[in-house]
Design a protein around this motif. Structure first.
Motif, PDB file in Angstrom:
ATOM      1  N   ASP A  24       0.990  -1.317   0.160  1.00  0.00           N
ATOM      2  CA  ASP A  24       0.243   0.582  -0.082  1.00  0.00           C
ATOM      3  C   ASP A  24       0.641   1.521   0.260  1.00  0.00           C
ATOM      4  N   THR A  25       1.986   1.613   0.765  1.00  0.00           N
ATOM      5  CA  THR A  25       2.582   2.465   0.688  1.00  0.00           C
ATOM      6  C   THR A  25       3.267   3.244  -0.864  1.00  0.00           C
ATOM      7  N   ALA A  26       4.030   0.797  -1.241  1.00  0.00           N
ATOM      8  CA  ALA A  26       4.492   2.166  -2.362  1.00  0.00           C
ATOM      9  C   ALA A  26       3.529   2.149  -3.316  1.00  0.00           C
ATOM     10  N   LEU A  27       2.050   2.054  -3.498  1.00  0.00           N
ATOM     11  CA  LEU A  27       1.623   2.232  -4.887  1.00  0.00           C
ATOM     12  C   LEU A  27       1.267   3.602  -4.374  1.00  0.00           C
ATOM     13  N   GLN A  28       1.031   4.080  -2.589  1.00  0.00           N
ATOM     14  CA  GLN A  28       0.875   5.179  -2.669  1.00  0.00           C
ATOM     15  C   GLN A  28       1.624   6.226  -3.260  1.00  0.00           C
ATOM     16  N   ALA A  29       3.281   5.835  -3.157  1.00  0.00           N
ATOM     17  CA  ALA A  29       4.525   6.185  -3.390  1.00  0.00           C
ATOM     18  C   ALA A  29       3.893   6.314  -4.974  1.00  0.00           C
ATOM     19  N   CYS A  30       3.710   5.217  -5.126  1.00  0.00           N
ATOM     20  CA  CYS A  30       3.628   5.340  -6.942  1.00  0.00           C
ATOM     21  C   CYS A  30       2.848   6.123  -7.836  1.00  0.00           C
ATOM     22  N   ALA A  31       1.720   6.969  -6.535  1.00  0.00           N
ATOM     23  CA  ALA A  31       0.618   7.246  -7.318  1.00  0.00           C
ATOM     24  C   ALA A  31       1.238   8.814  -7.375  1.00  0.00           C
ATOM     25  N   GLN A  32       1.917   8.735  -5.913  1.00  0.00           N
ATOM     26  CA  GLN A  32       2.564  10.483  -6.023  1.00  0.00           C
ATOM     27  C   GLN A  32       3.143  10.931  -6.389  1.00  0.00           C
ATOM     28  N   ILE A  33       4.176  10.216  -7.081  1.00  0.00           N
ATOM     29  CA  ILE A  33       5.670  10.355  -8.385  1.00  0.00           C
ATOM     30  C   ILE A  33       5.420  10.195  -9.515  1.00  0.00           C
ATOM     31  N   ASN A  34       4.438   9.152  -9.862  1.00  0.00           N
ATOM     32  CA  ASN A  34       4.201   9.063 -11.648  1.00  0.00           C
ATOM     33  C   ASN A  34       3.623   9.690 -12.333  1.00  0.00           C
ATOM     34  N   PRO A  35       2.888  10.840 -11.679  1.00  0.00           N
ATOM     35  CA  PRO A  35       3.085  11.399 -12.761  1.00  0.00           C
ATOM     36  C   PRO A  35       4.036  12.567 -13.553  1.00  0.00           C
ATOM     37  N   LYS A  36       4.797  12.575 -12.644  1.00  0.00           N
ATOM     38  CA  LYS A  36       5.732  13.630 -13.026  1.00  0.00           C
ATOM     39  C   LYS A  36       6.711  12.861 -13.528  1.00  0.00           C
ATOM     40  N   ILE A  37       7.540  11.593 -13.670  1.00  0.00           N
ATOM     41  CA  ILE A  37       8.115  10.800 -13.598  1.00  0.00           C
ATOM     42  C   ILE A  37       8.010   9.743 -15.132  1.00  0.00           C
ATOM     43  N   ASN A  38       6.599   9.784 -15.032  1.00  0.00           N
ATOM     44  CA  ASN A  38       6.456   9.085 -16.224  1.00  0.00           C
ATOM     45  C   ASN A  38       6.830   7.343 -16.373  1.00  0.00           C
ATOM     46  N   ALA A  39       7.553   6.833 -15.102  1.00  0.00           N
ATOM     47  CA  ALA A  39       7.695   5.380 -15.263  1.00  0.00           C
ATOM     48  C   ALA A  39       7.208   4.258 -14.604  1.00  0.00           C
ATOM     49  N   VAL A  40       6.064   3.624 -14.241  1.00  0.00           N
ATOM     50  CA  VAL A  40       5.157   3.078 -14.732  1.00  0.00           C
ATOM     51  C   VAL A  40       4.007   3.541 -15.116  1.00  0.00           C
ATOM     52  N   ILE A  41       4.064   2.092 -15.588  1.00  0.00           N
ATOM     53  CA  ILE A  41       2.441   1.978 -16.548  1.00  0.00           C
ATOM     54  C   ILE A  41       1.225   1.383 -16.006  1.00  0.00           C
ATOM     55  N   GLU A  42       1.390   0.516 -15.691  1.00  0.00           N
ATOM     56  CA  GLU A  42       0.313   0.070 -15.404  1.00  0.00           C
ATOM     57  C   GLU A  42       0.690  -0.742 -13.507  1.00  0.00           C
ATOM     58  N   SER A  43      -0.122  -0.250 -12.611  1.00  0.00           N
ATOM     59  CA  SER A  43      -0.176  -0.619 -11.496  1.00  0.00           C
ATOM     60  C   SER A  43      -1.283  -1.607 -10.840  1.00  0.00           C
ATOM     61  N   TRP A  44      -0.977  -2.118 -10.017  1.00  0.00           N
ATOM     62  CA  TRP A  44      -2.576  -2.341  -9.552  1.00  0.00           C
ATOM     63  C   TRP A  44      -1.806  -3.528  -8.032  1.00  0.00           C
ATOM     64  N   SER A  45      -3.044  -3.425  -7.449  1.00  0.00           N
ATOM     65  CA  SER A  45      -2.314  -4.376  -5.216  1.00  0.00           C
ATOM     66  C   SER A  45      -2.234  -5.826  -5.724  1.00  0.00           C
ATOM     67  N   PRO A  46      -1.301  -5.723  -5.535  1.00  0.00           N
ATOM     68  CA  PRO A  46      -1.162  -7.263  -5.544  1.00  0.00           C
ATOM     69  C   PRO A  46      -1.550  -8.637  -4.993  1.00  0.00           C
ATOM     70  N   ASP A  47      -1.828  -9.745  -5.573  1.00  0.00           N
ATOM     71  CA  ASP A  47      -2.745 -10.872  -4.655  1.00  0.00           C
ATOM     72  C   ASP A  47      -0.999 -11.462  -4.078  1.00  0.00           C
ATOM     73  N   LEU A  48      -1.604 -10.921  -2.625  1.00  0.00           N
ATOM     74  CA  LEU A  48      -0.303 -11.784  -1.366  1.00  0.00           C
ATOM     75  C   LEU A  48      -0.470 -13.248  -1.183  1.00  0.00           C
ATOM     76  N   ALA A  49      -1.375 -13.929  -1.742  1.00  0.00           N
ATOM     77  CA  ALA A  49      -1.528 -15.002  -1.113  1.00  0.00           C
ATOM     78  C   ALA A  49      -0.316 -16.230  -1.633  1.00  0.00           C
ATOM     79  N   ASP A  50       0.571 -15.858  -2.665  1.00  0.00           N
ATOM     80  CA  ASP A  50       1.682 -16.715  -2.681  1.00  0.00           C
ATOM     81  C   ASP A  50       2.567 -16.022  -1.399  1.00  0.00           C
ATOM     82  N   VAL A  51       2.660 -15.049  -1.201  1.00  0.00           N
ATOM     83  CA  VAL A  51       4.045 -14.910   0.378  1.00  0.00           C
ATOM     84  C   VAL A  51       3.754 -15.193   1.143  1.00  0.00           C
TER      85      VAL A  51
END
Length: 111
Positions: A24-51
């Motif tokens: 969640d923290t990584a996705l929030q940081a991505c949402a905040q920074i990515n519009p400025k640097i255009n580094a991530v083209i697709e993101s999603w909340s991961p399925d953590l069942a395999d962790v």
């Protein structure tokens, strides 16, 4: 404080933070920074069942979120952009993939 991937893995292993909190923290940081640097083209909340299996195998990266470039890596339900594959082994060790970064346009050409 700042942590590298191994440091984040240690926090998860010691129960100081959950894989969900890190994702969640990584996705929030991505949402905040990515519009400025255009580094991530697709993101999603991961399925953590395999962790859990990764944690049982004592992987130092179990639950640590990451982005994966997708040259030759097809993921069910995800767009395939044919970008550069950075770390297939990390995907097997963490199972917390949360997106794909932007790829360079001519990466398959020989110069």
């Amino acid at each position: 404080m700042q942590y590298d991937a191994i440091g984040l893995g240690r926090l998860i292993a010691h129960g100081e933070v959950s894989p969900r909190e890190l994702a969640d923290t990584a996705l929030q940081a991505c949402a905040q920074i990515n519009p400025k640097i255009n580094a991530v083209i697709e993101s999603w909340s991961p399925d953590l069942a395999d962790v859990a299996p990764a944690r049982e195998s004592n992987s130092p990266l179990a639950g640590v979120p990451f982005l994966i470039k997708d040259v030759g890596v097809a993921m069910a339900g995800r767009k395939l952009y044919l970008g550069l594959l950075a770390v297939m082994m990390i995907q097997a060790d963490t199972s917390a993939n949360l997106g794909k970064p932007l790829e360079i346009e001519f990466q398959y050409q020989k110069f």
